[in-house]
Design a protein around this motif. Structure first.
Motif, PDB file in Angstrom:
ATOM      1  N   ALA A  46       0.844  -1.201   0.000  1.00  0.00           N
ATOM      2  CA  ALA A  46       0.000   0.000   0.000  1.00  0.00           C
ATOM      3  C   ALA A  46       0.878   1.249   0.000  1.00  0.00           C
ATOM      4  O   ALA A  46       1.936   1.276   0.632  1.00  0.00           O
ATOM      5  N   GLU A  47       0.402   2.255  -0.717  1.00  0.00           N
ATOM      6  CA  GLU A  47       1.201   3.483  -0.884  1.00  0.00           C
ATOM      7  C   GLU A  47       1.478   4.161   0.458  1.00  0.00           C
ATOM      8  O   GLU A  47       2.588   4.592   0.730  1.00  0.00           O
ATOM      9  N   GLU A  48       0.440   4.189   1.343  1.00  0.00           N
ATOM     10  CA  GLU A  48       0.610   4.963   2.583  1.00  0.00           C
ATOM     11  C   GLU A  48       1.581   4.322   3.568  1.00  0.00           C
ATOM     12  O   GLU A  48       2.081   4.987   4.461  1.00  0.00           O
ATOM     13  N   THR A  49       1.851   3.012   3.388  1.00  0.00           N
ATOM     14  CA  THR A  49       2.789   2.389   4.317  1.00  0.00           C
ATOM     15  C   THR A  49       4.091   1.986   3.614  1.00  0.00           C
ATOM     16  O   THR A  49       4.888   1.238   4.156  1.00  0.00           O
ATOM     17  N   LYS A  50       4.292   2.464   2.422  1.00  0.00           N
ATOM     18  CA  LYS A  50       5.496   2.080   1.665  1.00  0.00           C
ATOM     19  C   LYS A  50       6.747   2.594   2.374  1.00  0.00           C
ATOM     20  O   LYS A  50       6.843   3.745   2.745  1.00  0.00           O
ATOM     21  N   LEU A  51       7.666   1.677   2.519  1.00  0.00           N
ATOM     22  CA  LEU A  51       8.860   2.044   3.273  1.00  0.00           C
ATOM     23  C   LEU A  51       9.978   1.069   2.925  1.00  0.00           C
ATOM     24  O   LEU A  51       9.808  -0.141   3.063  1.00  0.00           O
ATOM     25  N   PRO A  52      11.127   1.576   2.445  1.00  0.00           N
ATOM     26  CA  PRO A  52      12.223   0.651   2.129  1.00  0.00           C
ATOM     27  C   PRO A  52      12.760  -0.012   3.397  1.00  0.00           C
ATOM     28  O   PRO A  52      12.900   0.641   4.426  1.00  0.00           O
ATOM     29  N   ILE A  53      13.019  -1.316   3.289  1.00  0.00           N
ATOM     30  CA  ILE A  53      13.558  -2.057   4.429  1.00  0.00           C
ATOM     31  C   ILE A  53      14.835  -2.756   3.977  1.00  0.00           C
ATOM     32  O   ILE A  53      14.856  -3.401   2.926  1.00  0.00           O
ATOM     33  N   TYR A  54      15.895  -2.584   4.758  1.00  0.00           N
ATOM     34  CA  TYR A  54      17.181  -3.176   4.405  1.00  0.00           C
ATOM     35  C   TYR A  54      17.700  -4.037   5.544  1.00  0.00           C
ATOM     36  O   TYR A  54      17.384  -3.818   6.708  1.00  0.00           O
ATOM     37  N   TYR A  55      18.525  -5.009   5.160  1.00  0.00           N
ATOM     38  CA  TYR A  55      19.330  -5.659   6.182  1.00  0.00           C
ATOM     39  C   TYR A  55      20.394  -4.669   6.617  1.00  0.00           C
ATOM     40  O   TYR A  55      20.937  -3.929   5.788  1.00  0.00           O
ATOM     41  N   PHE A  56      20.714  -4.668   7.889  1.00  0.00           N
ATOM     42  CA  PHE A  56      21.677  -3.675   8.368  1.00  0.00           C
ATOM     43  C   PHE A  56      23.044  -3.859   7.713  1.00  0.00           C
ATOM     44  O   PHE A  56      23.794  -2.903   7.541  1.00  0.00           O
ATOM     45  N   THR A  57      23.342  -5.106   7.275  1.00  0.00           N
ATOM     46  CA  THR A  57      24.655  -5.338   6.668  1.00  0.00           C
ATOM     47  C   THR A  57      24.739  -4.719   5.271  1.00  0.00           C
ATOM     48  O   THR A  57      25.818  -4.362   4.808  1.00  0.00           O
ATOM     49  N   GLU A  58      23.574  -4.600   4.615  1.00  0.00           N
ATOM     50  CA  GLU A  58      23.571  -3.958   3.300  1.00  0.00           C
ATOM     51  C   GLU A  58      24.044  -2.516   3.419  1.00  0.00           C
ATOM     52  O   GLU A  58      24.877  -2.040   2.641  1.00  0.00           O
ATOM     53  N   LEU A  59      23.510  -1.812   4.431  1.00  0.00           N
ATOM     54  CA  LEU A  59      23.893  -0.413   4.609  1.00  0.00           C
ATOM     55  C   LEU A  59      25.352  -0.303   5.047  1.00  0.00           C
ATOM     56  O   LEU A  59      26.064   0.607   4.649  1.00  0.00           O
TER      57      LEU A  59
END
Lengths: 130, 661, 262
Positions: free
Chosen positions: C242-255
């Protein structure tokens, strides 16, 4: 208490390693439970129903499949009672019976989606079948 | 050879049900030195005591063994009886066959055998007893009260009224303690300041009371009747005798960063400050960690504006040494830290506060002038949630195992006051149990629920989530068997209380015992509730256990009565069971002096003549007035010179032999 | 320093991003991760039942093997960390479990809970040091507002996991700071995503995930980080639809790898 129910309750206590008598009926478990909306028997009642030997009712409860083992109730209980361990013990008692698995391999294909991690499958099988 | 009488008590069925009395009596008749043995249903009764007295005279006894309850219970009773019949009271031995035997055994045969052993052990010791005469010591007619809250003030006032001098040592710059921070008091809702400040003034103006504020006890020596105490008067940096308390310095101080402790950090104060308007003494103090003059050498504005020239940056801590006959501990309490209870969001939102913080917010002299304002934005709250038992009744190690006792009542008070003043505010109280034992207490709580519409919810809060400027309070309602989320503006946590941290170090200094929670232990939980087990040390207020103001005041007065009773004596009888050094055996090693916790042992150079020669040797000498008879010296003495009267090594060995026989 | 590394099943397949970047970043930070030979799946959930022995054995194999090699056992996946650490605690504190497990496995030297279990984040904090990461950051994420999603398994129960304050943890926030970004605290960062219940009741998991992401979005985060593949899955499928809850999620190791520019 009837001998059978007494034995059942004792088994739950043994499997869960909990002492239900330590409960002071504060309800912090039920206050903390993230799965409460889907539960028919709330976490605090698990504790008192084991105490009163009402294991059959607990085994028929929907709640045992809804507990997410997030340990919020365990962490926040001021008396160290561990309701999640009791729920687990009841769940185990159910699935350990012959032909009583809640999740069967044949259900899997319809649940699968390309992103689903192995961890989800393994943990679901550990929680829902024997 | 002694002539010993043995008296076996049934204690009704307490002993007789488990121990066969006849067997014990019969067995004792054949013990060495025993010339008489008999039994009775209640040896401690008037009739029982008469039997003992009669037997002493009839059989010309030199000592008696009473097989009965713990010596803590009736040793004094039987010693008095023996004394009345002409015996030395230290020729009495008690064999505890109740607590140590009958009560802890089920098997009658085993218990009887053990009772016989205990009895013959006492006989074996008594065979070696010698009459002892207690010495006397003087009593300094002055009391020390440590802690200047309502408990300390009340004890001091009562002692002073009886005509004795009292010093109060208070570590804060003012007396008043926690009660001074409160708004109203339950169950009558009179304002705390209105009833406390007159007492503070009384204490300050009483000719027999001397205040040491901003002071701490550094060390304690001596013993009952003769305590020797060093008090550290911390440097206020203000000359108290010249200061007029005008307060100009506190207004002009440019440093405004320090958290105002009196308001629990809800606002700031200057580096030079008076905790609150009715503080006693009304003399400011400079917080040297905050003062710009102390930190940088510049400023000194307070000194410039002071009309009395009372500021003294060079002031040093001062040590005062004084003697006291008695000490009252009134060190009070603090709310616990909430680090282990972050599910309630105390560290994550300013709008989650403790009940003591709410007291300051409700107080007309507090940071908001008594207006109920939400700390985050000074807005008016519409919904408030109170959470009971935060950190109390917790056996997981995160909090305290005990009930803090005062929270149910003060929460009812808070809820009621808020509904009274702001009827538009919804008030919810999550409770596990509501505990209201006290005069007019339950009526008070029910008034909050019934007349003021406070919503009491049987359940607990699991999480407080600060969201969109509100607090989402997720809790349980066990009566309705549901989970609920309340959108609240403020959450108030009824935080557990714990003894002030000074209790621990004071307990060490005074050899007063504390329990696992650091509350001071009383000499007997029911029968000696205001005395510590250490003679001359008395307990007042929450330092002994959680209690409310009425109970604190009652206990404070009770402690004062005990102090007055002690100070009214001119002489105290000393315990004659003290250490005694055999100078001929002493090798001068000093071991005993090092282990003595009371400083009762000195070494002297003494001339000895042996075989026609005179030699100078260094030997131990015990000051019998100071020795408490703990026996530590007898254990470390390598030459066997040190012995304890009434408990000699020989007597102990005789007891062991009797047990092993 | 060299650790015995326990990747776990999911990191070999669906969560390769969590694994690969962890290995690369460790190398860049001077830490050697040697994959534990012949490791087996930990079972993904801790066997809470006291009488379950078989389901504890794979964890004990890994623990005993690390002990024999004289290494600390490093985990990365939250579930593996949770299971192995708790089983280790069982061995240390429960005589019955220890005896039964040793009877089954019959190792040359009885396993008595000697191995120390370390999570990758703990290694970053205690062995590498967050300051070192800050110094070695080539592309710091300056200006980014990042929310840490801890979930349950790393934190609870605290008396065994001893990972951080279970109700107000800080280790991931400190990590985020080391990346040069700004950590954003939000109240649901330690609430459950639904976990394995997603396999049975998709709605329940969806509801839990929505609570989490909306709580984070309310605090204006640019992205979330996690250490758990199942949390990643639940948050991803439930909130990024859903657009209103769109949020990128990453593994901390990626960052971490990105900031170290690997």
């Amino acid at each position: 208490m009837h001998q059978k129910t007494q034995l059942q309750a004792e088994t739950i206590r043994l499997i869960s390693g909990t002492n239900t008598r330590k409960c002071m009926k504060c309800g912090k478990c039920t206050a903390s439970c993230p799965a409460f909306a889907e539960m028919d028997i709330s976490p605090h009642k698990f504790v008192s129903m084991v105490e009163h030997g009402e294991i059959d009712k607990l085994m028929a409860s929907k709640s045992i499949w809804k507990c997410m083992s997030c340990f919020a109730c365990v962490e926040r209980c001021p008396r160290g009672v561990e309701p999640a361990s009791i729920i687990e013990a009841v769940r185990q008692t159910v699935i350990r019976k012959q032909n009583n698995n809640y999740l069967r391999p044949e259900n899997i294909p319809e649940l699968l989606d390309p992103k689903i991690p192995q961890q989800a499958l393994v943990s679901a099988f550990r929680k829902y079948s024997k | 050879m002694q002539r010993i009488g043995v008296f076996v008590c049934w204690c009704g069925t307490n002993i007789a049900a488990t121990v066969d009395i006849d067997t014990v009596v019969e067995a004792m008749k054949y013990e060495p030195g025993v010339v008489h043995a008999s039994d009775y249903q209640y040896m401690c009764s008037e009739a029982g005591q008469s039997k003992i007295k009669q037997a002493i005279k009839e059989h010309n006894l030199t000592g008696i063994v009473v097989c009965a309850c713990s010596p803590r219970m009736h040793e004094t009773t039987f010693r008095k009886a023996a004394k009345a019949a002409g015996l030395n009271q230290y020729m009495v031995e008690i064999a505890n066959i109740r607590e140590h035997c009958a009560w802890i055994h089920k098997d009658r045969k085993e218990a009887t055998e053990k009772a016989v052993v205990l009895a013959r052990t006492a006989v074996a010791k008594l065979n070696l007893n010698t009459p002892l005469t207690p010495g006397e010591s003087s009593v300094v007619k002055r009391a020390l009260v440590i802690g200047g809250g309502i408990a300390g003030i009340q004890s001091a006032l009562d002692i002073a009224e009886a005509g004795y001098e009292v010093d109060i040592v208070e570590k804060q710059p003012t007396i008043g303690g926690k009660m001074a921070q409160l708004d109203k008091t339950f169950p009558t809702l009179d304002c705390a300041a209105c009833i406390l400040t007159p007492k503070m003034v009384d204490a300050a103006s009483h000719e027999n009371i001397n205040l040491y504020t901003y002071s701490e006890v550094d060390s304690v020596g001596g013993f009952v009747g003769n305590f020797n105490v060093k008090i550290r008067k911390k440097a206020r940096s203000v000359k108290a005798d010249i200061c007029s308390g005008c307060g100009i310095c506190t207004e002009k101080c440019p440093s405004r960063k320090a958290e105002n402790e009196f308001n629990l950090g809800l606002n700031k104060r200057g580096a030079i400050y008076i905790p609150f308007a009715q503080a006693i003494p009304n003399v400011p103090v400079i917080d040297r960690d905050q003062c710009i003059k102390f930190k940088t050498g510049k400023c000194g504005l307070c000194a410039k504006v002071c009309p009395a020239d009372a500021i003294d940056f060079s002031q040093q801590d001062e040590i005062v040494e004084k003697q006291y006959g008695a000490v009252v501990l009134a060190t009070g309490f603090n709310p616990i830290k909430l680090d282990n209870f972050d599910e309630f969001g105390y560290s994550q939102s300013k709008d989650v506060i403790t009940s003591l913080e709410l007291e300051r917010i409700m107080n007309a002299a507090g940071p908001t002038g008594g207006k109920l304002l939400r700390p985050s934005d000074n807005g008016h709250p519409h919904t408030m949630v109170f959470v009971q038992c935060v950190g109390s009744r917790d056996t997981t190690g995160c909090g305290k195992t005990y009930c803090s006792k005062i929270c149910c009542m003060y929460t009812a008070k808070h809820a009621m006051l808020i509904r009274e003043k702001y009827p538009d505010v919804d008030v919810h109280v999550f409770y596990i149990d509501v505990r209201t034992p006290g005069k007019n207490f339950d009526e008070f709580y029910r008034r909050a629920a019934e007349d003021y519409g406070v919503n009491y919810i049987k359940g607990m809060v699991g999480k407080v989530a600060p969201t969109n400027g509100k607090l989402l309070v997720q809790g349980s309602d066990l009566i309705a068997d549901r989970q609920l989320v309340i959108e609240a503006d403020m959450v108030v946590l009824a935080t557990a209380i714990e003894p002030d941290q000074t209790a621990k170090s004071l307990a060490t200094m005074l050899t007063a015992s504390i329990d696992t929670n650091n509350f001071f232990t009383e000499a007997h939980p029911k029968l000696r509730p205001v005395e510590s087990p250490t003679a001359g040390v008395f307990l007042s207020g929450v330092c002994q256990g959680p209690k409310d103001i009425p109970e604190t005041v009652a206990q404070a007065s009770a402690a004062a009565v005990k102090v007055i009773g002690l100070l009214s004596k001119d002489k105290l009888m000393c315990n004659p069971c003290v250490a005694n050094s055999n100078e001929l055996l002493c090798n001068g090693c000093s071991n005993c002096q090092h282990v003595c916790p009371y400083g009762a042992i000195d070494y002297v150079e003494k001339e000895f003549r042996a075989g026609g020669k005179t030699s100078l040797r260094r030997v131990a000498q015990v000051n019998e007035a100071i020795c408490q008879g703990c026996g530590a010296c007898t254990v470390v003495c390598p030459s066997g010179a040190m012995d304890l009267k009434g408990f000699t090594n020989q007597q102990i060995m005789a007891e062991v032999d009797a047990i092993c026989r | 320093m060299t650790f015995d590394y326990y990747p776990g099943c999911t990191l070999k397949t669906k969560a390769k991003d969590l694994d690969i970047h962890a290995r690369n970043a460790a190398l860049a930070l001077g830490i050697e991760l040697e994959e534990l030979p012949e490791w087996q799946c930990c079972g993904a959930v801790y066997p809470i039942a006291r009488d379950e022995i078989a389901t504890r054995l794979t964890s004990v194999r890994a623990l005993a093997s690390a002990r024999d090699r004289g290494r600390e056992l490093l985990t990365l996946c939250s579930a593996c960390h949770h299971v192995i650490k708790r089983v280790n605690n069982d061995i240390q504190t429960d005589d019955e479990i220890r005896n039964k497990v040793n009877n089954y496995l019959a190792p040359d030297i009885e396993y008595n809970g000697e191995t120390k279990v370390v999570h990758y984040l703990e290694m970053l904090r205690d062995t590498v040091g967050f300051d070192t990461i800050r110094e070695k950051a080539v592309k710091p994420m300056t200006g980014k507002r990042i929310g840490a999603y801890y979930g349950c398994l790393l934190l609870r129960p605290n008396n065994v996991m001893a990972f951080d304050n279970p109700e107000n943890p800080t280790i991931m926030e400190d990590f985020i700071r080391a990346l040069g970004a700004e950590p954003v605290l939000y109240p649901y960062r330690n609430e459950c995503c639904g976990g394995y219940v997603a396999m049975d009741d998709k709605n329940l998991a969806a509801q839990k995930c929505k609570n989490i992401t909306s709580s984070a979005l309310e605090r204006d985060v640019d992205m979330l980080i996690t250490a758990c593949p199942l949390c990643m899955y639940n948050l991803d499928i439930n909130t990024n639809t859903a657009e209103e809850t769109k949020l990128p999620i990453y593994y901390f190791t990626e960052l971490l790898a990105q900031v170290l520019d690997i």
